[in-house]
Design a protein around this motif. Structure first.
Motif, PDB file in Angstrom:
ATOM      1  N   LYS A 193      40.696  44.751  42.291  1.00  0.00           N
ATOM      2  CA  LYS A 193      41.787  43.973  42.854  1.00  0.00           C
ATOM      3  C   LYS A 193      42.273  44.637  44.134  1.00  0.00           C
ATOM      4  O   LYS A 193      42.520  45.841  44.162  1.00  0.00           O
ATOM      5  CB  LYS A 193      42.909  43.892  41.827  1.00  0.00           C
ATOM      6  N   ASP A 194      42.395  43.867  45.177  1.00  0.00           N
ATOM      7  CA  ASP A 194      42.745  44.420  46.473  1.00  0.00           C
ATOM      8  C   ASP A 194      43.977  43.716  47.005  1.00  0.00           C
ATOM      9  O   ASP A 194      43.894  42.656  47.591  1.00  0.00           O
ATOM     10  CB  ASP A 194      41.553  44.238  47.425  1.00  0.00           C
ATOM     11  N   GLY A 195      45.118  44.281  46.725  1.00  0.00           N
ATOM     12  CA  GLY A 195      46.348  43.640  47.174  1.00  0.00           C
ATOM     13  C   GLY A 195      46.972  42.830  46.059  1.00  0.00           C
ATOM     14  O   GLY A 195      46.454  42.745  44.947  1.00  0.00           O
ATOM     15  N   MET A 196      48.096  42.224  46.379  1.00  0.00           N
ATOM     16  CA  MET A 196      48.906  41.520  45.375  1.00  0.00           C
ATOM     17  C   MET A 196      48.173  40.313  44.788  1.00  0.00           C
ATOM     18  O   MET A 196      48.018  40.175  43.580  1.00  0.00           O
ATOM     19  CB  MET A 196      50.203  41.091  46.063  1.00  0.00           C
ATOM     20  N   ILE A 197      47.724  39.404  45.662  1.00  0.00           N
ATOM     21  CA  ILE A 197      47.010  38.228  45.180  1.00  0.00           C
ATOM     22  C   ILE A 197      45.523  38.527  45.273  1.00  0.00           C
ATOM     23  O   ILE A 197      44.893  38.322  46.311  1.00  0.00           O
ATOM     24  CB  ILE A 197      47.348  36.982  46.029  1.00  0.00           C
ATOM     25  N   SER A 198      44.954  39.014  44.196  1.00  0.00           N
ATOM     26  CA  SER A 198      43.557  39.396  44.135  1.00  0.00           C
ATOM     27  C   SER A 198      43.277  39.691  42.668  1.00  0.00           C
ATOM     28  O   SER A 198      44.197  39.658  41.844  1.00  0.00           O
ATOM     29  CB  SER A 198      43.312  40.632  45.006  1.00  0.00           C
ATOM     30  N   ALA A 199      42.009  39.939  42.311  1.00  0.00           N
ATOM     31  CA  ALA A 199      41.732  40.177  40.888  1.00  0.00           C
ATOM     32  C   ALA A 199      40.523  41.069  40.713  1.00  0.00           C
ATOM     33  O   ALA A 199      39.623  41.098  41.549  1.00  0.00           O
ATOM     34  CB  ALA A 199      41.518  38.850  40.162  1.00  0.00           C
ATOM     35  N   ASN A 200      40.536  41.790  39.596  1.00  0.00           N
ATOM     36  CA  ASN A 200      39.394  42.628  39.231  1.00  0.00           C
ATOM     37  C   ASN A 200      38.196  41.763  38.836  1.00  0.00           C
ATOM     38  O   ASN A 200      38.359  40.668  38.308  1.00  0.00           O
ATOM     39  CB  ASN A 200      39.740  43.518  38.037  1.00  0.00           C
ATOM     40  N   ILE A 201      36.994  42.296  39.071  1.00  0.00           N
ATOM     41  CA  ILE A 201      35.785  41.609  38.648  1.00  0.00           C
ATOM     42  C   ILE A 201      34.924  42.603  37.870  1.00  0.00           C
ATOM     43  O   ILE A 201      34.709  43.731  38.319  1.00  0.00           O
ATOM     44  CB  ILE A 201      35.024  41.059  39.875  1.00  0.00           C
TER      45      ILE A 201
END
Ligand code: SF4
Ligand code: SF4
Lengths: 429, 317
Positions: free
Chosen positions: A66-74
């Motif tokens: 996740k990179d930043g507030m609006i982002s997600a782990n993959i």
């Protein structure tokens, strides 16, 4: 005029074609030899790749962070080695993808030690809205000080034609579904939960009615038309409240999640299980055996089509998503992502769009618009180069549902104009 | 071997499917509806009516085609709208109208009112109505030479002439209601005398979901109410007015026109009521058969204003 459109509600009556798959129980698709993980399976900033070529990974290994507030782990959905990291064009964007070669050992690794903080667990496990938008779920539950979640709406509407994944999940995993909802409810101390579902999901509704004994979970049966399942429309139908442009549901003290997302969240909270697979409906007349499949995230669409017996005729279009809001799949080696609920094949006849003709001002697009815009006026203003006017006409409120383009007897690409106008308005800010 | 052949085609973004209907289909339904009054016209006024209809259609289509060729625009005659205009206009003239008046009307409708204002979907005024009203203004002697149906073709007044001029009650010469309704022994424009045929047209268009039933109903209803009020609830007076002149024809085919009426349902209802009330006022105050035509034109001009005040509230605003 009245058959095509439910006047008061807006929206259109689209042939739903759910019969193709609605009785097909979910089957597990074997893991493919290779998975492809694009780093933009969610809206917001793409995830940052944290593996390198040649590295061995397990199921659940973090691939993109996740990179930043609006982002997600993959996470990886197979065990094996990282074969390639490259840039690819998927859709209209160039995106970094990680290709992982499966060793078929299926070894597991759980993501980061589980935390006490539930929102943290959701975040670690890379849960995003699985209905199409891919909004990171942890952000939904990350409340600011004055905010609270009064109502949680479970969006089980599935108003796009062909897709039956959610209703199959509800039917087949009823207990987990209810348990998941209750868990969320407790975790966020939510006052009431409402399951919004389209009246055509008869079997799911029957099962739910028999099962729900909890005072706090309510069932709301919504009419069977399009786009009844769009977030803004569901909120209005369930609560009678309207979500202003640019606001999030939480601003109305509402949370809204679709069925698959509830499951993914439930499994994340219960077993610390990352989002590595999902149920996909594969449907359309060109598909030999339309069905519902549980697919590892990153599986190339080619494998999915193969599992359904291939095509009986070459489709004119393959679509990731529904025929109204889905996006064209340009290549069979594009993968299933976290937001792929439907892979749809359309024949030439079904997907053919006749040449545009002059508008006859029949007003059908106006009647169809679920957010009460005047699509034709916006299109006209855009074509006349008057961007200010499109803004005044509320172009930013458009929810991209496409009901206007669908209904237009003159086959005008109204939504195309509206999208372009929106783009211009946003640029001019 | 499984077949996995696929190359992507078409636009990237949706919607990828469309409702099957087309503008042509809608227009065809209107054409079918026009058959009913045309049959009545031939029955009451002879085969010449058919000749008028055909000439007018050919003229309108020809004019539209020629104009679009000359100004290098895309030729749009395949959308049938010129056919409808020509057909409508022919039906609003009496069988005695010389063909040249019809052709002038076609010219006004297609060239002046429709094409010079931008073509289908852009004209402010209803072409057929505007042409009819202008013809009436400038060529009155030729086109108001009413005749009663065959066999005894004699010049006569339309029933309206007996009703106008601030009359408050039915004059003894007004035909009875059945005759007015069926068109027996009535003079007038060829397509407008048989209300029964028009009723069939209306029902057909409603059944096919081409027109919103409330629009003609509100037009006629508001007209009827205004007449009742004016005459102090003299029902026979209001009935006679309702069944005379071009009112029903216009309510079915012209007030329901897509292009020149407002966009929203609410706007359309206001428009319809406006047409009805204005037509009643015109009939009462100025002895003007065809008052509904003027009423429609006035409401056409008010349409942008109605549009402005009937915009639905946008979701979330
Ligand atoms: S854009 Fe299409 S649907 Fe809208 S008024 Fe024109 S013809 Fe009708
Ligand atoms: S204008 Fe936007 S919201 Fe309205 S019907 Fe068209 S696509 Fe849907």
């Amino acid at each position: 005029m009245f058959v095509r459109i439910k006047r008061k509600l807006g929206g259109v009556l689209v042939p739903k074609n759910k019969w193709l798959t609605k009785l097909e129980s979910i089957k597990d698709l074997n893991a493919p030899g290779r998975i492809i993980l694009p780093m933009n399976m969610h809206i917001g900033k793409p995830a940052k790749i944290v593996v390198s070529t040649g590295q061995t990974v397990k199921i659940g290994t973090l691939i993109g962070a996740k990179d930043g507030m609006i982002s997600a782990n993959i996470h990886s959905s197979v065990s094996g080695t990282v074969e390639k990291i490259e840039q690819r064009i998927i859709g209209v964007n160039e995106v970094s993808v990680v290709v992982i070669k499966n060793d078929f050992k299926d070894t597991y690794e759980l993501p980061q030690a589980s935390s006490e903080n539930l929102v943290e667990i959701i975040k670690n496990n890379g849960i995003v809205g699985m209905g199409g938008a891919g909004f990171p779920t942890d952000v939904k539950f990350l409340l600011k000080e004055h905010q609270y979640m009064e109502t949680l709406i479970i969006n089980a509407v599935e108003c796009e034609p062909f897709v039956t994944a959610d209703r199959r999940i509800i039917i087949e995993q009823m207990n987990d579904f209810i348990a998941g909802i209750s868990m969320l409810q407790e975790m966020m101390s939510i006052k009431q939960c409402v399951i919004a579902i389209e009246s055509s999901s008869e079997e799911a509704i029957r099962n739910l009615e028999a099962k729900i004994d909890n005072e706090q979970i309510k069932l709301k049966i919504l009419p069977n038309h399009y786009p009844q399942g769009a977030e803004k429309i569901v909120i209005k139908a369930v609560l009678g409240k309207e979500l202003p442009a640019g606001k999030l549901p939480i601003d109305l003290n509402v949370g809204i999640m679709n069925v698959s997302t509830v499951f993914a969240t439930f499994h994340a909270l219960k077993e610390n299980r990352p989002l590595i697979d999902r149920v996909v409906t594969v449907s359309g007349t060109p598909i030999k055996h339309p069905q519902n499949l549980r697919v590892r995230i990153g599986t190339p669409i080619e494998n999915v089509i193969e599992a359904c017996g291939g095509f009986v005729e070459s489709p004119m279009k393959l679509i990731n998503g529904g025929p109204m809001m889905g996006k064209v799949i340009q290549n069979l080696d594009e993968p299933v992502t976290k937001t792929t609920s439907l892979i749809l094949a359309l024949t030439r006849e079904e997907a053919n769009i006749p040449e545009e003709q002059n508008c006859i001002r029949c007003s059908e697009c106006v009647n169809a618009c679920p957010v009460n815009l005047q699509p034709i006026s916006i299109s006209n203003a855009y074509r006349a180069g008057n961007i200010e006017e499109t803004k005044r006409l509320g172009v930013l409120n458009c929810i991209d549902c496409g009901a206007c383009s669908y209904i237009c007897p003159s086959k005008i690409d109204i939504l195309g104009d509206i999208r372009a106008a929106k783009q211009k308005v946003l640029e001019s800010r | 071997m499984i077949n996995k052949e696929y190359t992507s085609t078409g636009p990237f973004m949706g919607p990828h499917i469309r409702e099957k209907w087309t503008s042509q289909w809608i227009m065809q339904q209107v054409l079918i509806a026009l058959v009913f009054p045309t049959i009545a016209a031939v029955y009451f006024f002879g085969l010449w009516s058919l000749v008028m209809v055909i000439v007018s259609i050919v003229a309108c289509v020809g004019l539209e085609f020629a104009f679009q060729k000359i100004v290098w625009k895309k030729v749009t005659i395949t959308d049938y709208s010129a056919v409808i205009t020509g057909w409508l206009l022919a039906l609003t003239l009496p069988v005695t109208a010389p063909l040249w008046t019809l052709l002038i009307g076609d010219f006004i409708a297609i060239i002046v009112v429709k094409q010079l204002t931008g073509g289908i979907g852009r004209n402010w005024l209803n072409p057929a109505v505007a042409a009819r009203v202008l013809l009436k203004l400038f060529f009155s002697p030729w086109i108001t030479n009413w005749v009663t149906p065959q066999p005894d073709v004699v010049a006569t007044a339309t029933p309206l002439a007996d009703l106008g001029n601030f009359a408050r009650e039915v004059s003894p010469t007004t035909p009875d209601l059945v005759d007015l309704f069926m068109g027996f022994g009535l003079g007038g424009p060829i397509g407008e005398t048989c209300k029964f045929a028009l009723l069939l047209s209306g029902i057909y268009l409603i059944a096919r979901k081409i027109i919103n039933p409330l629009v003609p109903v509100l037009t006629l209803g508001s007209f009827y109410s205004a007449m009742l009020l004016y005459s102090g609830f003299d029902f026979s007076f209001a009935n006679a007015h309702l069944l005379s002149g071009a009112l029903i024809f216009a309510a079915v085919f012209m007030v329901t026109d897509y292009t020149t009426s407002p966009l929203t349902d609410k706007g359309k209802y206001i428009f319809a009521i406006g047409c009805g009330v204005l037509a009643a006022m015109l009939r009462i105050c100025i002895d003007l058969p065809g008052g509904i035509g003027v009423a429609i034109l006035v409401m056409n001009l008010l349409t942008p204003l109605i549009n402005k005040y009937t915009v639905s509230r946008i979701y979330g605003e």
